[in-house]
Design a protein around this motif. Sequence first.
Motif: not given
Length: 164
Positions: A151-156
């Motif tokens: 997910x985007x949160x993990x990437x950020x």
Amino acid sequence: ALEKFPVVEVINASGNHDQCTTAMLSLLLKHTYENETRIVIQDKACPVHYVQWGKSLIAVTHGDTIKMDQLPGVVACDQPKMWGSTEFRYGITGHIHSTNVKELPGMVVESFRTLAAADSFAAWYGWRSGRDTQAIVYHNKYGYLYRHIVGIAMIKEFLEDKGQ
């Protein structure tokens, strides 16, 4: 990818927002890796890209012109030998930026979310899909095996930890 696999094939499917950028990126990658024989860059400007991996056929298209329900028929017409020599067939699309899976005659077709942030068009039309990316693993003899979803949160968080 070359550290883990003997050959890496890159498909950069052209979408409705980036035809010129897609062509440029494919040419740039082809030039950058021209001396690396283990990397295959599919650089044809075409609506569907095809890969046969043993008994699996994978068709990749953006989905803005050829819709999910049409894809099995298009693949069977475009690639009759590949269609006939495979047992497992998968269609990969994007465009609608949401998760959809359809088991159609002869093929499972999926659409996926996007990593991109919503633009003004999405905001005005009420589209609020989540953001993630997936790595799907297919076996050359048994078809679909599993997937990794990030997910985007993990990437950020990862990028913040790296100072980017």
